[in-house]
Each structure stands twice: as C-alpha cells, then as structure tokens.
Motif scaffolding. Structure first.
Motif, PDB file in Angstrom:
ATOM      1  N   ASP A  48      -6.659   6.944   2.042  1.00  0.00           N
ATOM      2  CA  ASP A  48      -5.399   7.328   2.036  1.00  0.00           C
ATOM      3  C   ASP A  48      -4.315   6.442   2.902  1.00  0.00           C
ATOM      4  OD1 ASP A  48      -3.705   9.851   1.036  1.00  0.00           O
ATOM      5  OD2 ASP A  48      -3.875  10.901   2.607  1.00  0.00           O
ATOM      6  N   ASN A  49      -5.049   5.161   3.700  1.00  0.00           N
ATOM      7  CA  ASN A  49      -3.791   4.723   4.201  1.00  0.00           C
ATOM      8  C   ASN A  49      -3.712   3.330   3.632  1.00  0.00           C
ATOM      9  OD1 ASN A  49      -3.247   3.312   6.734  1.00  0.00           O
ATOM     10  ND2 ASN A  49      -5.338   4.145   8.199  1.00  0.00           N
ATOM     11  N   PRO A  50      -2.159   3.640   3.880  1.00  0.00           N
ATOM     12  CA  PRO A  50      -1.676   2.682   3.399  1.00  0.00           C
ATOM     13  C   PRO A  50      -1.707   0.963   3.753  1.00  0.00           C
ATOM     14  CG  PRO A  50       0.516   4.123   3.734  1.00  0.00           C
ATOM     15  CD  PRO A  50      -0.950   4.508   3.710  1.00  0.00           C
ATOM     16  N   SER A  51      -2.387   0.734   4.995  1.00  0.00           N
ATOM     17  CA  SER A  51      -1.577   0.139   5.912  1.00  0.00           C
ATOM     18  C   SER A  51      -3.212  -0.883   5.893  1.00  0.00           C
ATOM     19  CB  SER A  51      -1.153   0.135   6.793  1.00  0.00           C
ATOM     20  OG  SER A  51      -2.554   0.585   7.735  1.00  0.00           O
ATOM     21  N   ARG A  52      -4.523  -0.692   4.680  1.00  0.00           N
ATOM     22  CA  ARG A  52      -5.937  -0.636   4.471  1.00  0.00           C
ATOM     23  C   ARG A  52      -5.535  -1.330   3.024  1.00  0.00           C
ATOM     24  NH1 ARG A  52      -9.717   1.317   8.446  1.00  0.00           N
ATOM     25  NH2 ARG A  52     -11.117  -0.183   6.967  1.00  0.00           N
ATOM     26  N   ASP A  53      -6.216  -2.493   3.349  1.00  0.00           N
ATOM     27  CA  ASP A  53      -6.448  -3.898   2.285  1.00  0.00           C
ATOM     28  C   ASP A  53      -7.035  -3.241   1.274  1.00  0.00           C
ATOM     29  OD1 ASP A  53      -6.648  -6.069   0.501  1.00  0.00           O
ATOM     30  OD2 ASP A  53      -8.640  -6.641   1.993  1.00  0.00           O
ATOM     31  N   HIS A  54      -6.337  -2.895   0.402  1.00  0.00           N
ATOM     32  CA  HIS A  54      -6.712  -1.787  -0.769  1.00  0.00           C
ATOM     33  C   HIS A  54      -7.273  -2.902  -1.926  1.00  0.00           C
ATOM     34  CE1 HIS A  54      -5.053   2.583  -0.384  1.00  0.00           C
ATOM     35  NE2 HIS A  54      -5.345   2.284   0.684  1.00  0.00           N
ATOM     36  N   LYS A  55      -7.362  -4.219  -2.026  1.00  0.00           N
ATOM     37  CA  LYS A  55      -7.763  -4.705  -3.238  1.00  0.00           C
ATOM     38  C   LYS A  55      -9.003  -5.512  -2.525  1.00  0.00           C
ATOM     39  CE  LYS A  55      -3.880  -7.690  -3.598  1.00  0.00           C
ATOM     40  NZ  LYS A  55      -2.713  -7.092  -2.110  1.00  0.00           N
ATOM     41  N   THR A  56     -10.149  -4.638  -1.520  1.00  0.00           N
ATOM     42  CA  THR A  56     -11.296  -5.048  -1.238  1.00  0.00           C
ATOM     43  C   THR A  56     -11.833  -3.448  -1.243  1.00  0.00           C
ATOM     44  OG1 THR A  56     -10.099  -6.998   0.065  1.00  0.00           O
ATOM     45  CG2 THR A  56     -12.408  -5.895   0.196  1.00  0.00           C
TER      46      THR A  56
ATOM     47  N   GLU B  66      -5.783  -3.715  -9.443  1.00  0.00           N
ATOM     48  CA  GLU B  66      -5.676  -3.988  -7.560  1.00  0.00           C
ATOM     49  C   GLU B  66      -6.999  -3.891  -7.018  1.00  0.00           C
ATOM     50  OE1 GLU B  66      -4.320  -0.297  -4.642  1.00  0.00           O
ATOM     51  OE2 GLU B  66      -4.807   0.238  -7.060  1.00  0.00           O
ATOM     52  N   THR B  67      -8.421  -4.371  -7.244  1.00  0.00           N
ATOM     53  CA  THR B  67      -9.288  -4.478  -6.684  1.00  0.00           C
ATOM     54  C   THR B  67      -9.538  -5.675  -7.364  1.00  0.00           C
ATOM     55  OG1 THR B  67     -10.229  -2.657  -7.567  1.00  0.00           O
ATOM     56  CG2 THR B  67     -12.147  -3.815  -6.235  1.00  0.00           C
ATOM     57  N   GLU B  68     -10.307  -6.604  -6.132  1.00  0.00           N
ATOM     58  CA  GLU B  68     -10.030  -8.348  -6.368  1.00  0.00           C
ATOM     59  C   GLU B  68     -11.552  -8.566  -5.520  1.00  0.00           C
ATOM     60  OE1 GLU B  68      -6.993 -10.620  -3.953  1.00  0.00           O
ATOM     61  OE2 GLU B  68      -5.508  -9.649  -5.758  1.00  0.00           O
ATOM     62  N   GLU B  69     -11.755  -7.685  -4.452  1.00  0.00           N
ATOM     63  CA  GLU B  69     -13.609  -8.034  -3.989  1.00  0.00           C
ATOM     64  C   GLU B  69     -14.312  -7.617  -3.757  1.00  0.00           C
ATOM     65  OE1 GLU B  69     -12.820 -10.708  -0.944  1.00  0.00           O
ATOM     66  OE2 GLU B  69     -15.413 -10.762  -0.357  1.00  0.00           O
ATOM     67  N   VAL B  70     -15.471  -7.228  -4.085  1.00  0.00           N
ATOM     68  CA  VAL B  70     -16.627  -6.300  -4.051  1.00  0.00           C
ATOM     69  C   VAL B  70     -16.919  -6.716  -2.902  1.00  0.00           C
ATOM     70  CG1 VAL B  70     -18.283  -4.568  -4.814  1.00  0.00           C
ATOM     71  CG2 VAL B  70     -15.694  -4.675  -5.504  1.00  0.00           C
ATOM     72  N   ILE B  71     -16.895  -6.302  -1.986  1.00  0.00           N
ATOM     73  CA  ILE B  71     -17.912  -7.199  -0.862  1.00  0.00           C
ATOM     74  C   ILE B  71     -19.659  -5.726  -0.484  1.00  0.00           C
ATOM     75  CG2 ILE B  71     -18.633  -7.212   1.675  1.00  0.00           C
ATOM     76  CD1 ILE B  71     -15.819  -7.392   2.674  1.00  0.00           C
ATOM     77  N   LEU B  72     -20.537  -7.155  -0.626  1.00  0.00           N
ATOM     78  CA  LEU B  72     -22.045  -5.975  -0.970  1.00  0.00           C
ATOM     79  C   LEU B  72     -22.449  -6.120   0.517  1.00  0.00           C
ATOM     80  CD1 LEU B  72     -23.176  -6.609  -4.587  1.00  0.00           C
ATOM     81  CD2 LEU B  72     -21.759  -4.644  -3.589  1.00  0.00           C
TER      82      LEU B  72
ATOM     83  N   LYS C 293     -15.328  -9.262 -14.293  1.00  0.00           N
ATOM     84  CA  LYS C 293     -14.431 -10.085 -12.979  1.00  0.00           C
ATOM     85  C   LYS C 293     -13.798 -10.044 -12.031  1.00  0.00           C
ATOM     86  CE  LYS C 293     -14.391 -12.396 -17.390  1.00  0.00           C
ATOM     87  NZ  LYS C 293     -15.425 -11.018 -18.301  1.00  0.00           N
ATOM     88  N   VAL C 294     -14.549  -9.012 -11.481  1.00  0.00           N
ATOM     89  CA  VAL C 294     -13.712  -8.958  -9.832  1.00  0.00           C
ATOM     90  C   VAL C 294     -14.888 -10.272  -8.892  1.00  0.00           C
ATOM     91  CG1 VAL C 294     -13.241  -6.291  -9.406  1.00  0.00           C
ATOM     92  CG2 VAL C 294     -15.939  -6.613  -8.915  1.00  0.00           C
ATOM     93  N   LYS C 295     -13.996 -10.410  -7.822  1.00  0.00           N
ATOM     94  CA  LYS C 295     -14.803 -11.669  -6.986  1.00  0.00           C
ATOM     95  C   LYS C 295     -16.030 -10.164  -6.508  1.00  0.00           C
ATOM     96  CE  LYS C 295     -13.947 -14.415  -3.223  1.00  0.00           C
ATOM     97  NZ  LYS C 295     -13.470 -15.028  -2.168  1.00  0.00           N
ATOM     98  N   ILE C 296     -17.285 -11.191  -6.477  1.00  0.00           N
ATOM     99  CA  ILE C 296     -18.498 -10.474  -5.404  1.00  0.00           C
ATOM    100  C   ILE C 296     -19.044 -11.011  -4.622  1.00  0.00           C
ATOM    101  CG2 ILE C 296     -20.970  -8.815  -6.304  1.00  0.00           C
ATOM    102  CD1 ILE C 296     -20.245  -9.659  -8.925  1.00  0.00           C
TER     103      ILE C 296
END
Ligand SMILES: [Zn+2]
Length: 203
Positions: A75-83, A139-145, A168-171
C-alpha cells in the motif's frame, strides 16, 4: 509421569518449531508457578493471532485486521512496485527489511519444496504469485528469489524459474555471501545487503 493438563501442554508446545518435549515441560512448570497474569496475557495474544491478524491479499504478509486489504508494503506508493522479492517466510522478510537495502515489494511463499517429496506443495502461494505478475504485467520488471541457499531452497527456486519464464520478467537470485545451508532469516544485515546487491540474473 505428568498429570493430564501438563501432558496436554507438552503435547501441544513440543510441536512448535525449536521446542522439544523437555523445553515444553520446563515452560509448563514455569508458567504454572508464575503469576496468573502471564498466562492470561499469553492467552490474549494467542487469541489475537486469530482475531486481529490476517494476510495481505497481494503479498500474503501478515496485516492487522483493521479493514485494510493491503499491507504497508503493498500500500506504500514510495516503495518500488516494479520489483517483487519472493521469500519463504515472514521472518525472512523481516531480516531483509532490517538490512535496509531493499525498497521493493514482497511475496511470502509460505514454505519451500521438500527434499523428500517431489510433489508441488499445495500450501505454497505459487498460483497467487503467477496471478499477481500476470495481472500487472507491465508493472513487474524483476522477481528476486530470496530463498535460503539450501537443497529445499534450490528445488523451489528451480521450479519458480520454470514457472516464471513465460511471463518474461527478469528473474534473479541472491548473490555471494550467504553460505550454503544457511537460512535467510539468520543472515546479518551486511551479508544480506551484499547478497541482494550482487544478485544474479537467471536466464
Ligand atoms: Zn502486501
């Protein structure tokens, strides 16, 4: 050897992570011989877990049952919502937050694959992760495992890699620093920051 109320206490508490029957017995007598207030407070906080806590509809982290559907990360707009950082459990998330390096979102899987059973564990929030990425593809560009470097962590990561590939997101996976067999939860802030910064892309 013990009367029924103590035996029942030991049965229940010995099932908790990190507690064996001997510790459960010590706890039972410590509580029994201590002030009634301690027992009542414990009862209250246990009930609170049912009554006042639930999970975020998006990342499955725990939230207060106050009418809001999302946690303070989602719910926090200042977090990076792409990761999105995928973790095994809530306490791993807390360790990553404490490291202060990461400002993106999370996804709590709720466990890992088992080394003994090849079936996909049904309780893991895998379909939820896929839906989440599909629904916000742009919106999602990267997924960190950010899974622990263990056999179970590796099995889960390999499955996730295959599952996420079509999206096709960056993993990426955590990089150097965490010794094999260790748990993300117990990593120190510096090691975890280093592992996050040196994360490697899986292609
Ligand atoms: Zn959330």
């Amino acid at each position: 050897m013990y009367p029924k109320p103590i035996k029942e206490f030991i049965d229940k508490f010995a099932k908790l992570p990190g507690i064996g029957p001997r510790q459960a017995a010590r706890l039972a007598f410590w509580l029994l011989n201590g002030p009634k207030e301690t027992r009542q407070n414990l009862k209250r906080v246990l009930e609170g877990l049912d009554k006042d806590a639930r999970t975020c509809g998006l990342c499955h982290y725990v939230i207060e049952n106050d009418g809001n559907d999302k946690c303070h990360f989602c719910d926090n707009p200042s977090r990076d919502h792409k990761t999105i950082c995928v973790v095994e459990k809530e306490t791993d998330l807390a360790t990553i937050e404490r490291s202060g390096t990461y400002k993106g979102l999370y996804h709590v899987l709720g466990g890992l694959f088992s080394a003994l059973d090849t079936a996909v564990p049904k309780h893991l929030k895998l379909p939820e992760l896929i839906n989440r990425i599909e629904n916000r593809k742009k919106e999602t560009e990267e997924v960190i495992l950010a899974l622990s470097p263990t056999h179970e962590g590796d099995l889960t990561a390999h499955y996730l890699e295959r599952l996420l590939k079509p999206s096709k997101v960056k993993i990426t996976r955590l990089g150097r620093g965490l010794p094999y067999g260790s748990d993300v939860e117990f990593a120190d802030a510096q090691t975890l920051s280093g592992a996050l910064e040196s994360r490697k892309e899986i292609k």
